[in-house]
Design a protein around this motif. Structure first.
Motif, PDB file in Angstrom:
ATOM      1  N   UNK A  15      32.962  58.489  62.065  1.00 40.25           N
ATOM      2  CA  UNK A  15      33.332  59.050  60.893  1.00 40.25           C
ATOM      3  C   UNK A  15      34.689  59.729  61.003  1.00 40.25           C
ATOM      4  N   UNK A  16      35.339  59.201  61.868  1.00 41.12           N
ATOM      5  CA  UNK A  16      36.752  59.952  62.363  1.00 41.12           C
ATOM      6  C   UNK A  16      38.004  59.053  61.632  1.00 41.12           C
ATOM      7  N   UNK A  17      38.920  59.695  61.762  1.00 35.57           N
ATOM      8  CA  UNK A  17      40.288  59.155  61.211  1.00 35.57           C
ATOM      9  C   UNK A  17      40.345  58.878  59.516  1.00 35.57           C
ATOM     10  N   UNK A  18      41.200  57.809  59.259  1.00 39.76           N
ATOM     11  CA  UNK A  18      41.233  57.529  57.929  1.00 39.76           C
ATOM     12  C   UNK A  18      40.052  57.023  57.176  1.00 39.76           C
ATOM     13  N   UNK A  19      38.997  56.419  58.248  1.00 39.50           N
ATOM     14  CA  UNK A  19      37.688  56.193  57.778  1.00 39.50           C
ATOM     15  C   UNK A  19      36.867  57.386  57.175  1.00 39.50           C
ATOM     16  N   UNK A  20      37.438  58.632  57.615  1.00 39.05           N
ATOM     17  CA  UNK A  20      36.935  59.841  56.973  1.00 39.05           C
ATOM     18  C   UNK A  20      37.599  60.487  55.746  1.00 39.05           C
ATOM     19  N   UNK A  21      38.552  59.849  55.396  1.00 42.90           N
ATOM     20  CA  UNK A  21      39.450  60.670  54.350  1.00 42.90           C
ATOM     21  C   UNK A  21      40.018  59.687  53.416  1.00 42.90           C
ATOM     22  N   UNK A 104      47.598  54.484  67.431  1.00 41.09           N
ATOM     23  CA  UNK A 104      47.441  53.776  68.726  1.00 41.09           C
ATOM     24  C   UNK A 104      47.478  52.342  68.407  1.00 41.09           C
ATOM     25  N   UNK A 105      47.216  51.726  69.446  1.00 43.64           N
ATOM     26  CA  UNK A 105      46.923  50.155  69.125  1.00 43.64           C
ATOM     27  C   UNK A 105      45.374  49.860  68.440  1.00 43.64           C
ATOM     28  N   UNK A 106      45.210  48.659  67.776  1.00 40.56           N
ATOM     29  CA  UNK A 106      44.048  48.349  67.249  1.00 40.56           C
ATOM     30  C   UNK A 106      43.075  47.946  68.211  1.00 40.56           C
ATOM     31  N   UNK A 107      43.592  47.436  69.390  1.00 39.50           N
ATOM     32  CA  UNK A 107      42.793  46.913  70.578  1.00 39.50           C
ATOM     33  C   UNK A 107      42.002  48.417  71.082  1.00 39.50           C
ATOM     34  N   UNK A 108      42.829  49.348  71.211  1.00 42.84           N
ATOM     35  CA  UNK A 108      42.045  50.569  71.619  1.00 42.84           C
ATOM     36  C   UNK A 108      41.096  51.121  70.604  1.00 42.84           C
ATOM     37  N   UNK A 109      41.748  51.183  69.333  1.00 40.39           N
ATOM     38  CA  UNK A 109      40.770  51.338  68.238  1.00 40.39           C
ATOM     39  C   UNK A 109      39.313  50.612  68.546  1.00 40.39           C
ATOM     40  N   UNK A 110      39.351  49.261  68.692  1.00 43.63           N
ATOM     41  CA  UNK A 110      38.220  48.661  68.962  1.00 43.63           C
ATOM     42  C   UNK A 110      37.313  49.157  69.960  1.00 43.63           C
ATOM     43  N   UNK A 111      37.958  49.239  70.961  1.00 44.98           N
ATOM     44  CA  UNK A 111      37.204  49.911  72.146  1.00 44.98           C
ATOM     45  C   UNK A 111      36.648  51.245  72.002  1.00 44.98           C
ATOM     46  N   UNK A 112      37.440  52.067  71.209  1.00 47.28           N
ATOM     47  CA  UNK A 112      36.843  53.266  70.951  1.00 47.28           C
ATOM     48  C   UNK A 112      35.658  53.227  69.950  1.00 47.28           C
ATOM     49  N   UNK A 113      35.795  52.369  68.967  1.00 47.31           N
ATOM     50  CA  UNK A 113      34.680  52.135  68.186  1.00 47.31           C
ATOM     51  C   UNK A 113      33.418  51.660  68.876  1.00 47.31           C
ATOM     52  N   UNK A 114      33.496  50.554  69.741  1.00 46.42           N
ATOM     53  CA  UNK A 114      32.310  50.226  70.539  1.00 46.42           C
ATOM     54  C   UNK A 114      31.757  51.231  71.459  1.00 46.42           C
ATOM     55  N   UNK A 115      32.648  52.033  72.197  1.00 49.08           N
ATOM     56  CA  UNK A 115      32.183  53.288  72.999  1.00 49.08           C
ATOM     57  C   UNK A 115      31.341  54.106  72.165  1.00 49.08           C
ATOM     58  N   UNK A 182      44.336  47.581  58.060  1.00 50.43           N
ATOM     59  CA  UNK A 182      45.214  48.593  58.065  1.00 50.43           C
ATOM     60  C   UNK A 182      45.340  49.318  59.584  1.00 50.43           C
ATOM     61  N   UNK A 183      46.557  49.029  60.297  1.00 50.53           N
ATOM     62  CA  UNK A 183      46.685  49.539  61.439  1.00 50.53           C
ATOM     63  C   UNK A 183      46.604  51.036  61.725  1.00 50.53           C
ATOM     64  N   UNK A 184      46.878  51.811  60.525  1.00 44.31           N
ATOM     65  CA  UNK A 184      46.775  53.293  60.589  1.00 44.31           C
ATOM     66  C   UNK A 184      45.442  53.744  60.391  1.00 44.31           C
ATOM     67  N   UNK A 185      44.361  53.026  60.065  1.00 47.85           N
ATOM     68  CA  UNK A 185      43.111  53.314  59.873  1.00 47.85           C
ATOM     69  C   UNK A 185      42.376  52.636  61.062  1.00 47.85           C
ATOM     70  N   UNK A 186      41.604  53.539  61.795  1.00 50.55           N
ATOM     71  CA  UNK A 186      40.558  53.296  62.876  1.00 50.55           C
ATOM     72  C   UNK A 186      39.381  53.690  62.427  1.00 50.55           C
ATOM     73  N   UNK A 187      38.390  52.419  62.057  1.00 53.56           N
ATOM     74  CA  UNK A 187      37.270  52.590  61.423  1.00 53.56           C
ATOM     75  C   UNK A 187      36.347  51.258  61.849  1.00 53.56           C
ATOM     76  N   UNK A 188      35.186  50.990  61.255  1.00 52.52           N
ATOM     77  CA  UNK A 188      34.550  49.841  61.349  1.00 52.52           C
ATOM     78  C   UNK A 188      34.736  49.165  60.062  1.00 52.52           C
ATOM     79  N   UNK A 189      35.183  47.964  59.748  1.00 57.67           N
ATOM     80  CA  UNK A 189      35.575  47.191  58.947  1.00 57.67           C
ATOM     81  C   UNK A 189      34.543  46.383  58.048  1.00 57.67           C
ATOM     82  N   UNK A 190      33.420  46.168  58.597  1.00 52.00           N
ATOM     83  CA  UNK A 190      32.407  45.354  58.341  1.00 52.00           C
ATOM     84  C   UNK A 190      31.453  46.299  57.789  1.00 52.00           C
ATOM     85  N   UNK A 191      31.059  46.168  56.031  1.00 57.95           N
ATOM     86  CA  UNK A 191      30.102  47.087  55.776  1.00 57.95           C
ATOM     87  C   UNK A 191      28.762  46.680  56.319  1.00 57.95           C
TER      88      UNK A 191
END
Length: 358
Positions: A15-21, A104-115, A182-191
């Motif tokens: 629930x962090x980042x732009x996904x939260x706001x 940061x990079x979208x790849x790092x965001x995806x790794x963060x989401x997965x972890x 959106x590269x400025x939003x780190x979130x899960x994209x698939x509902x």
């Protein structure tokens, strides 16, 4: 903060980042009170999680009295919290300090989401594994005691981590790489994945875990009642002198046709396995651990899945942020619970702290 899309409300599992706001926000400087509070709270939380759970792992490894089957799962749970503090919380705090904008990079965001998904799932799966192990210990004590070398526990722990990785794997396999992202939003994209991960990580295992704990403690109460009844049955029926001991007949010589009397047949006793006192004490701590987990994570998952199932529902960004912080605070609570409710952990912790101060 503007209209919230389905992906924004679903956010990432934390629930962090732009996904939260909702929409992108300008990065916040440390001069802002919210950013300073996020940094201070994040540093305090990370330090507490690292110190407490490291102490749990070191204590169990160093103290033989703590090396019980239940505590194998406790170490696995502490390992998940340690990895969360090392791999997830620093980036979460960084995003909060920046006002929710992912720089940061979208790849790092995806790794963060997965972890994030994997470690949260590993925590609840470890609690479920404990409930399975305790249920077997009470329901089938003879079989459990015959296989008490730790192999079953290690197998369950391995299964929890493999299943947790399987739940998180779709994020690393490109599920999050949506068109128009959106590269400025780190979130899960698939509902749909938000719903799937929430059900697998929380809404399915929690009722199963609670049901197993209910059956376990019901069986434990029956075992203790039978044990008390057995001890009362062994007590003397009343005062009085003991029966006279058999001795040789007068004259000291036995008659020639005397045959030694056969010992009286002992009634057949059903073999009952014992549940060690140390294990029973450890089991009493588990409801507190499970209760703390549910209190900390239930609000988050309710908000999380509500946003995915109801895109038009307005979920305040501050509520999402609050329930996210509450979920992460759970990682710091377990060592405190062990210290308060388990005398053996408390003693070992004190010993370790004294040695550390020397």
């Amino acid at each position: 903060m503007g209209n919230r899309s389905a992906a924004d409300v679903g956010g990432l599992l934390a629930g962090r980042g732009p996904g939260s706001s909702g929409g992108a926000r300008a990065p916040a400087g440390l001069a802002e009170p919210g950013a300073a509070a996020a940094l201070a709270g994040g540093v305090l939380l990370i330090g507490t999680v690292l110190a407490g759970n490291s102490l749990v792992c070191v204590s169990v490894a160093a103290e033989r009295a703590l090396q019980t089957p239940t505590n194998y799962f406790v170490v696995s749970l502490a390992a998940a919290d340690l990895l969360l503090a090392l791999l997830v919380l620093p980036l979460f705090v960084y995003s909060e300090v920046q006002g929710g904008v992912w720089l940061l990079s979208p790849g790092l965001c995806d790794a963060l989401m997965a972890m994030d998904v994997m470690l949260c799932t590993a925590s609840i799966f470890n609690l479920c594994a404990i409930s399975v192990d305790r249920f077997v210990a009470v329901a089938l004590p003879l079989r459990y005691n015959r296989q008490s070398g730790g192999g079953r526990q290690l197998l369950l722990i391995g299964a929890t981590w493999l299943l947790s990785a399987a739940v998180a794997a779709p994020v690393l396999c490109g599920l999050n790489d949506a068109r128009g992202r959106d590269p400025a939003a780190c979130r899960l994209e698939d509902r749909d994945y938000v719903v799937y991960s929430s059900v697998c990580s929380f809404f399915l295992p929690c009722p199963l875990m609670l049901l197993l704990y209910w059956a376990t403690f019901r069986g434990l109460r029956r075992w203790e009642a039978a044990r008390r009844a057995k001890l009362q049955g062994r007590a003397p029926s009343g005062p009085g002198p003991p029966p006279p001991a058999a001795g040789p007949p007068p004259g000291g010589v036995a008659p020639p046709d005397a045959v030694p009397a056969e010992p009286a047949q002992q009634p057949h006793r059903t073999r009952r396995a014992k549940i060690p006192g140390r294990e029973r004490k450890a089991m009493r701590v588990l409801p507190v651990v499970v209760g703390a987990f549910l209190v900390c994570w239930t609000p988050f998952f309710v908000v999380h899945i509500t946003g995915a199932l109801c895109p038009t529902c307005a979920v305040p960004p501050r509520l999402v942020s609050a329930v996210t912080w509450l979920g992460y605070v759970n990682s710091a609570l377990n060592p405190i619970i062990y210290t308060v409710f388990n005398a053996e952990f408390r003693t070992v912790f004190r010993k370790a702290l004294r040695c550390g101060c020397c």
